[in-house]
Motif scaffolding. Structure first.
Motif, PDB file in Angstrom:
ATOM      1  N   HIS A  42      47.484  56.968  36.577  1.00 52.96           N
ATOM      2  CA  HIS A  42      48.244  55.704  36.551  1.00 52.96           C
ATOM      3  C   HIS A  42      48.545  55.277  35.110  1.00 52.96           C
ATOM      4  O   HIS A  42      48.523  54.082  34.786  1.00 52.96           O
ATOM      5  CB  HIS A  42      47.494  54.586  37.271  1.00 52.96           C
ATOM      6  CG  HIS A  42      47.298  54.816  38.747  1.00 52.96           C
ATOM      7  ND1 HIS A  42      48.142  54.304  39.694  1.00 52.96           N
ATOM      8  CD2 HIS A  42      46.369  55.528  39.430  1.00 52.96           C
ATOM      9  CE1 HIS A  42      47.724  54.662  40.896  1.00 52.96           C
ATOM     10  NE2 HIS A  42      46.650  55.422  40.765  1.00 52.96           N
ATOM     11  N   SER A  88      52.361  51.180  38.968  1.00 49.98           N
ATOM     12  CA  SER A  88      52.259  52.397  38.160  1.00 49.98           C
ATOM     13  C   SER A  88      52.659  53.624  38.966  1.00 49.98           C
ATOM     14  O   SER A  88      52.716  53.578  40.191  1.00 49.98           O
ATOM     15  CB  SER A  88      50.811  52.562  37.677  1.00 49.98           C
ATOM     16  OG  SER A  88      49.905  52.358  38.748  1.00 49.98           O
ATOM     17  N   GLY A 143      45.248  48.714  44.763  1.00 48.74           N
ATOM     18  CA  GLY A 143      45.809  49.494  45.865  1.00 48.74           C
ATOM     19  C   GLY A 143      46.985  50.353  45.449  1.00 48.74           C
ATOM     20  O   GLY A 143      47.275  50.526  44.259  1.00 48.74           O
ATOM     21  N   PHE A 161      41.497  47.026  35.574  1.00 44.50           N
ATOM     22  CA  PHE A 161      41.187  46.758  36.983  1.00 44.50           C
ATOM     23  C   PHE A 161      39.923  47.528  37.367  1.00 44.50           C
ATOM     24  O   PHE A 161      39.759  48.686  36.980  1.00 44.50           O
ATOM     25  CB  PHE A 161      42.345  47.211  37.878  1.00 44.50           C
ATOM     26  CG  PHE A 161      43.574  46.372  37.712  1.00 44.50           C
ATOM     27  CD1 PHE A 161      43.728  45.193  38.418  1.00 44.50           C
ATOM     28  CD2 PHE A 161      44.581  46.758  36.838  1.00 44.50           C
ATOM     29  CE1 PHE A 161      44.860  44.406  38.261  1.00 44.50           C
ATOM     30  CE2 PHE A 161      45.715  45.986  36.671  1.00 44.50           C
ATOM     31  CZ  PHE A 161      45.861  44.808  37.384  1.00 44.50           C
ATOM     32  N   ARG A 191      34.798  54.962  43.779  1.00 42.51           N
ATOM     33  CA  ARG A 191      35.694  54.243  42.872  1.00 42.51           C
ATOM     34  C   ARG A 191      34.929  53.156  42.118  1.00 42.51           C
ATOM     35  O   ARG A 191      35.212  52.879  40.958  1.00 42.51           O
ATOM     36  CB  ARG A 191      36.857  53.609  43.656  1.00 42.51           C
ATOM     37  CG  ARG A 191      37.829  54.612  44.237  1.00 42.51           C
ATOM     38  CD  ARG A 191      38.937  53.905  45.015  1.00 42.51           C
ATOM     39  NE  ARG A 191      39.902  53.261  44.135  1.00 42.51           N
ATOM     40  CZ  ARG A 191      40.817  52.382  44.544  1.00 42.51           C
ATOM     41  NH1 ARG A 191      40.886  52.033  45.809  1.00 42.51           N
ATOM     42  NH2 ARG A 191      41.670  51.857  43.696  1.00 42.51           N
ATOM     43  N   THR A 203      35.643  54.112  33.190  1.00 42.98           N
ATOM     44  CA  THR A 203      36.853  54.510  32.459  1.00 42.98           C
ATOM     45  C   THR A 203      37.294  53.429  31.466  1.00 42.98           C
ATOM     46  O   THR A 203      37.834  53.720  30.418  1.00 42.98           O
ATOM     47  CB  THR A 203      37.965  54.903  33.454  1.00 42.98           C
ATOM     48  OG1 THR A 203      38.899  55.755  32.794  1.00 42.98           O
ATOM     49  CG2 THR A 203      38.710  53.709  33.993  1.00 42.98           C
TER      50      THR A 203
HETATM   51 FE1  HDD Z   1      42.212  54.982  41.205  1.00 42.55          FE
HETATM   52  C1  HDD Z   1      43.355  53.817  38.244  1.00 42.55           C
HETATM   53  C2  HDD Z   1      44.586  53.125  42.884  1.00 42.55           C
HETATM   54  C3  HDD Z   1      41.267  56.430  44.199  1.00 42.55           C
HETATM   55  C4  HDD Z   1      39.642  56.461  39.662  1.00 42.55           C
HETATM   56  N1  HDD Z   1      43.698  53.737  40.674  1.00 42.55           N
HETATM   57  C5  HDD Z   1      44.010  53.367  39.389  1.00 42.55           C
HETATM   58  C6  HDD Z   1      45.084  52.437  39.401  1.00 42.55           C
HETATM   59  C7  HDD Z   1      45.440  52.252  40.712  1.00 42.55           C
HETATM   60  C8  HDD Z   1      44.560  53.060  41.506  1.00 42.55           C
HETATM   61  C9  HDD Z   1      46.541  51.349  41.241  1.00 42.55           C
HETATM   62  C10 HDD Z   1      45.745  51.814  38.179  1.00 42.55           C
HETATM   63  C11 HDD Z   1      45.184  50.464  37.868  1.00 42.55           C
HETATM   64  C12 HDD Z   1      45.934  49.856  36.709  1.00 42.55           C
HETATM   65  O1  HDD Z   1      47.100  49.503  36.899  1.00 42.55           O
HETATM   66  O2  HDD Z   1      45.337  49.775  35.643  1.00 42.55           O
HETATM   67  N2  HDD Z   1      42.852  54.874  43.146  1.00 42.55           N
HETATM   68  C13 HDD Z   1      43.767  53.975  43.628  1.00 42.55           C
HETATM   69  C14 HDD Z   1      43.748  54.003  45.078  1.00 42.55           C
HETATM   70  C15 HDD Z   1      42.833  54.951  45.447  1.00 42.55           C
HETATM   71  C16 HDD Z   1      42.256  55.478  44.231  1.00 42.55           C
HETATM   72  C17 HDD Z   1      44.598  53.124  45.976  1.00 42.55           C
HETATM   73  C18 HDD Z   1      42.415  55.374  46.820  1.00 42.55           C
HETATM   74  C19 HDD Z   1      42.418  54.605  47.849  1.00 42.55           C
HETATM   75  N3  HDD Z   1      40.756  56.248  41.819  1.00 42.55           N
HETATM   76  C20 HDD Z   1      40.512  56.701  43.094  1.00 42.55           C
HETATM   77  C21 HDD Z   1      39.300  57.490  43.102  1.00 42.55           C
HETATM   78  C22 HDD Z   1      38.813  57.494  41.819  1.00 42.55           C
HETATM   79  C23 HDD Z   1      39.754  56.707  41.028  1.00 42.55           C
HETATM   80  C24 HDD Z   1      38.708  58.143  44.332  1.00 42.55           C
HETATM   81  C25 HDD Z   1      37.598  58.135  41.231  1.00 42.55           C
HETATM   82  C26 HDD Z   1      36.510  58.421  41.860  1.00 42.55           C
HETATM   83  N4  HDD Z   1      41.651  55.182  39.279  1.00 42.55           N
HETATM   84  C27 HDD Z   1      40.513  55.781  38.881  1.00 42.55           C
HETATM   85  C28 HDD Z   1      40.221  55.615  37.405  1.00 42.55           C
HETATM   86  C29 HDD Z   1      41.453  54.765  36.947  1.00 42.55           C
HETATM   87  C30 HDD Z   1      42.238  54.577  38.230  1.00 42.55           C
HETATM   88  C31 HDD Z   1      39.992  56.910  36.695  1.00 42.55           C
HETATM   89  C32 HDD Z   1      42.260  55.280  35.780  1.00 42.55           C
HETATM   90  C33 HDD Z   1      42.565  54.082  34.898  1.00 42.55           C
HETATM   91  C34 HDD Z   1      41.761  53.026  35.435  1.00 42.55           C
HETATM   92  O3  HDD Z   1      41.036  53.499  36.504  1.00 42.55           O
HETATM   93  O4  HDD Z   1      41.686  51.900  35.026  1.00 42.55           O
HETATM   94  O5  HDD Z   1      39.048  54.934  37.232  1.00 42.55           O
END
Ligand code: HDD
Length: 694
Positions: A74, A113, A146, A337, A357, A364
C-alpha cells in the motif's frame, strides 16, 4: 512574478529576491538569519569549499535524509480529512462512543491506496484498493483498515509475506511494477486454492475503479460489537459510496496510466477543492453466534463474505471527506494505521488473518517512522486526552510534567498522574478459550470455490465478459504454460463456461479439476449486491464531461450543454486545439482546460464534440482528436456531437457504427435530459461490437 520582485542581481547574473522585496527572513533550522542562499562559503570566488559553512551542511544534510521507507505494501496512497456522522444510534449493540448520539460528528482521516505498486506507480493498476479510516473518537483512535473488496487472498497471516512477495516485482529482474500479470503471482495463487474467491474479485471491474470516490469499502474481517452490559454481537463493516460505484474498462485503464498516472489522486483533490465532497454511508451487518453456527461458511474466514441477502446492511452513519491535506508528507505519508487501534465497544474476533495483522501494523510503523513516538505526530495523535506513563524515546514531543512517571505512587491526585478506570476502560470480551496448542487450519475454512462461483454468477453478462477478458490478459502474460493450465483447473470449479472461454483464448486444453479440500456447495444464490452494474445508482453527479470544441461553435449550444451537466452536479472541461481556448460564434472567448494532446477522452466519463464547419477540418487530420472520438466509442462512452462534428466520426470510420448512445445536438434545446441519459455512464450494448473477443 514581475521583475519588480528582484532587488539585485547576483554576481553570476541571476536575479536575487531578498527581504527588501517584502519577503520574510529566511533562517537556518536554528533560526539564524541567512544572508546568501545562492553560493556556498569558499576560499576565494573560484576556490574550494570551507567546511565551516554550517548553512550549506545543514541544508544538504536535511535534504539527504528527506525520504523515509515507503510502506512495504500500500505504498501508493492518497488521503483526505473529513468527518463521520452518526445517523442511527447503536447503543443497544455497542458502547462505542461514536455510535451513541445521532447527528454527532467524529473527525476522520482516510487514506486510499493500491497494494502492489511502489510509491511512484500509476493509479490505475489492476489491484485491490486500500480503504483505511482513522476515527478520532472521544475514547481513542479507531482504525478501520479495510479494502475495496470484502474478502482476502489468504486465511492465515503467516502466508502474507509469501502472497506479497509473489505479487510484487520479481526479485531477480525487478519488474513488473504494480501488476499481477506475471508468473510468480499466478504460481503462488494457483498453488493456494483459498485465493480463488479473491481472484474472482480482482479479475472483476472492482480492481479498476473510475475514481476512489466511486468504490465501496469493507472492514473485511468479522469484528465484535460489545454493549454496555457486556453482551457481544459479531459485525462486518461496509462503506457505500453516495455517488454509486463505477469502473473503467481495461483498455482505458492502460491509457489513463499514460495520460495521467495521478488520475485517482487528482480526481480526489479536484473534487474536494471544488466543494463536491466525496461521501460514503457506513453500514453494518450485525449477527450473533446462532447465525454464525448455521451459516454455510466460517465467519472467521477472511476469504468469505456474508451476502447482504442473508444479513442486511444497516446504515448507521456517513463519512464526508471535505478537506485536502496541507502537506502530503506530514499527513498522508506519516499517517500510521494499526488494526490494533480499537475503542471500548469494539473488539477483535479470532480471524487468524486479523490476529496476525494486529502484530504487523505496529511493527511496520516503527521501521517506517523511526521510533516508538509516531503517535506524537499530529496526524496520528488522538484528539481526546492522552495520559499515561510511557516516556522518552526518539523524537518525544508530548512529555509529561512533574515527578510521577510510575504508578502506584504517593503523590496524590494533583501530581500523581492518571489511574485506570475499571468501569469505562477498554475490556476485552471475556470469550471462553480452550484447545491444544497446535498449528492447524480449521476444516470449516476448507471450501475454496463456492463463494468464488457465487460471485461469478452474481455478475451481469458484460461483467462476466470483463472477468474472462482479465483472466485471459493476465494468464497470457505468463511464460510458464503449466501455471496457466493449473489456473484453468481451478476455474473449472468456479464455472465451466468461464474456464472454457479462457482456455479457448489461450489455446489450451482444459485440464482435470484439482481435488478440492472439500466439496463445493451447489446452489448458492446470486447476490445482486456483488455486481457493480446491478447496484448502479444512475447519476452523472460527480462525473466529468469533456467537450472537445473548436473556434466558431454556437455559444448557445455550448452554454446550454455546460449548464445541463453542471445543474445535474456534473463537471465540464473544455478540450481545444489550443490551450488559449476557443472563440464562440458570439465572439466570446472561453479558455481551454486541456489542449487536445493533454486531454484524451479516457479522462472523461462522457464526451461531446462541438465543431464549426472550418474547425472540424483541423480535427479530422489530428491524431489526438481522432483518438478522442475512437477511444470514447471503443470504451462504450456516451458521445454528444454537433452536426458539423460528424465529419470527424466519419473520418475515423465510425459513420455506420454510430448508435443510440451517440447523441446529435442540433440546437440548444436538444441538451434537455442529456444529464439523465449520461447517468447510465456506459452504453454496454456496444462492447461486443468493438472487441475482438466479443
Ligand atoms: Fe495490510 C498496510 C489493508 C492484510 C500487513 N493493509 C495496509 C493498508 C491497508 C491494508 C488499507 C494501508 C494503510 C495505509 O493507508 O497506511 N491488509 C489490509 C486488509 C487486509 C490486510 C484489508 C486483509 C483483510 N496486511 C494484511 C496482513 C498483514 C498486513 C495479513 C500482515 C500479517 N498491511 C500490513 C503492513 C502494512 C499494511 C505491512 C504496510 C504499511 C502499513 O501496514 O502501515 O503492516
Amino acid at each position: 512574478m514581475s521583475d519588480d520582485n528582484y532587488s539585485e542581481l547576483d554576481k553570476g547574473g541571476a536575479p536575487r529576491q531578498t527581504v527588501k522585496d517584502g519577503y520574510e527572513t529566511m533562517t537556518t533550522q536554528q533560526g539564524t538569519p541567512v544572508s546568501d542562499d545562492q553560493n556556498h562559503l569558499r576560499a576565494g570566488a573560484r576556490g574550494p569549499m570551507l567546511m565551516e559553512d554550517f548553512h550549506f551542511r545543514e541544508k544538504i544534510f536535511h535534504f539527504d535524509h528527506e525520504r523515509i521507507p515507503e510502506r512495504v505494501v500500500h505504498a501508493r496512497g492518497y488521503g483526505a480529512h473529513g468527518y463521520f456522522e452518526c445517523t442511527d444510534t447503536l447503543e443497544d449493540i455497542t458502547s462505542a462512543d461514536l455510535f451513541q448520539r445521532k447527528g454527532e460528528k467524529t473527525p476522520v482521516f482516510t487514506r486510499f491506496s493500491t497494494v502492489a505498486g511502489n510509491k511512484g506507480s500509476p493509479d490505475l493498476a489492476r489491484d485491490v484498493r486500500g480503504f483505511a479510516v482513522k476515527f478520532y473518537t472521544k475514547e481513542g483512535n479507531w482504525d478501520l483498515v479495510g479494502n475495496n473488496i470484502p474478502v482476502f487472498f489468504i486465511q492465515d497471516a503467516l502466508k502474507f509475506p509469501d502472497l506479497i512477495h509473489s505479487a510484487k516485482a520479481e526479485p531477480d529482474r525487478g519488474f513488473p511494477q504494480a501488476q499481477t500479470a506475471h508468473d510468480n503471482f499466478w504460481d503462488f495463487v494457483s498453488l493456494s486454492p483459498e485465493s480463488m474467491h479473491m481472484i474472482m474479485w480482482i479479475m472483476s471491474d472492482r480492481a479498476i475503479p473510475r475514481s476512489l470516490r466511486f468504490m465501496e469499502g469493507f472492514g473485511v474481517h468479522t469484528f465484535r460489537f460489545v454493549n454496555a452490559d457486556g453482551k457481544a454481537h459479531f459485525v462486518k463493516f461496509h462503506w457505500k459510496p453516495k455517488s454509486g460505484m463505477q469502473s473503467v474498462v481495461w483498455n482505458e485503464a492502460l491509457k489513463i496510466n499514460g495520460a495521467d498516472p495521478d488520475f485517482h489522486r487528482r480526481d480526489m483533490w479536484d473534487a474536494i477543492q471544488a466543494g463536491d465532497y466525496p461521501e460514503w454511508e457506513l453500514g453494518v451487518q450485525v449477527f450473533d453466534e446462532a447465525f454464525a453456527e448455521t451459516f454455510d461458511f466460517d465467519v472467521l474466514d477472511a476469504t468469505k463474505l456474508i451476502p447482504e441477502e442473508d444479513v442486511p446492511v444497516r446504515i448507521v452513519g456517513r463519512m464526508v471527506l471535505d478537506r485536502v491535506v496541507d502537506n502530503f508528507f506530514a499527513e498522508t505519508e506519516q499517517v500510521a494505521f494499526c488494526t490494533q487501534n480499537i475503542v471500548p465497544g469494539i473488539d477483535f474476533s479470532d480471524d487468524p488473518l486479523l490476529q496476525g495483522r494486529n502484530f504487523s501494523y505496529l511493527d511496520t510503523q516503527i521501521k517506517r517512522l523511526g521510533g516508538p513516538n509516531f503517535t506524537h505526530i499530529p496526524i496520528n495523535a488522538p484528539k481526546c486526552p492522552m495520559r499515561h506513563f510511557q516516556q522518552d524515546g526518539h523524537m518525544a514531543m508530548t512529555n509529561p510534567k512533574g515527578r510521577a512517571n510510575y504508578e502506584p505512587n504517593s503523590w496524590g491526585t494533583e501530581e500523581g498522574g492518571p489511574r485506570e478506570d475499571p468501569d469505562k476502560g477498554f475490556k476485552s470480551y471475556p470469550q471462553e478459550v480452550a484447545g491444544s496448542k497446535l498449528r492447524a487450519r480449521s476444516e470449516t475454512f476448507s471450501d475454496h470455490y463456492s463463494q468464488a462461483r457465487q460471485f461469478y454468477v452474481s455478475q451481469t453478462e458484460i461483467e462476466q465478459k470483463h472477468m474472462a477478458d482479465a483472466l485471459t490478459f493476465e494468464l497470457s502474460k505468463l511464460k510458464t504454460v503449466a501455471i496457466r493450465s493449473r489456473m484453468l483447473g481451478h476455474l473449472r470449479h468456479v464455472d465451466e463456461g468461464l474456464a472454457g472461454t479462457v482456455a479457448d483464448r489461450l489455446a489450451l486444453e482444459l485440464p482435470d479439476k484439482p481435488k478440492p479440500a472439500s466439496e463445493p456447495k451447489t446452489g448458492l444464490k446470486a447476490s445482486d449486491a456483488l455486481s457493480i452494474l446491478k447496484s448502479a445508482r444512475k447519476t452523472f453527479a460527480g462525473r466529468k464531461l469533456g467537450i472537445l470544441a473548436t473556434h466558431g461553435v454556437s455559444a448557445d449550444l455550448f452554454k446550454a450543454l455546460k449548464s445541463e451537466i453542471e445543474d445535474a452536479g456534473g463537471m465540464v472541461e473544455l478540450v481545444a486545439p489550443e490551450i488559449g481556448g476557443i472563440t464562440l460564434d458570439n465572439d466570446e472567448t472561453v479558455p481551454a482546460d486541456q489542449k487536445i494532446d493533454g486531454g484524451p477522452s479516457v479522462l472523461y466519463d462522457a464526451v461531446a464534440v462541438l465543431a464549426s464547419k472550418d474547425g472540424v477540418k483541423k480535427l479530422v487530420n489530428d491524431a489526438p482528436s481522432r483518438d478522442f472520438v475512437s477511444d470514447a466509442f471503443a470504451h462504450c462512452k456516451y458521445i454528444a456531437y454537433s452536426p458539423e462534428a460528424k465529419a470527424l466520426f466519419d473520418n475515423v470510420g465510425l459513420s455506420d457504427a454510430m448508435d443510440e448512445a451517440c447523441i446529435r445536438l442540433e440546437a440548444p434545446g436538444d441538451v434537455k435530459g442529456l444529464a439523465d441519459t449520461l447517468g447510465a455512464l456506459r452504453y454496454w450494448d456496444r462492447e461486443r461490437k468493438v472487441d475482438l473477443d466479443g
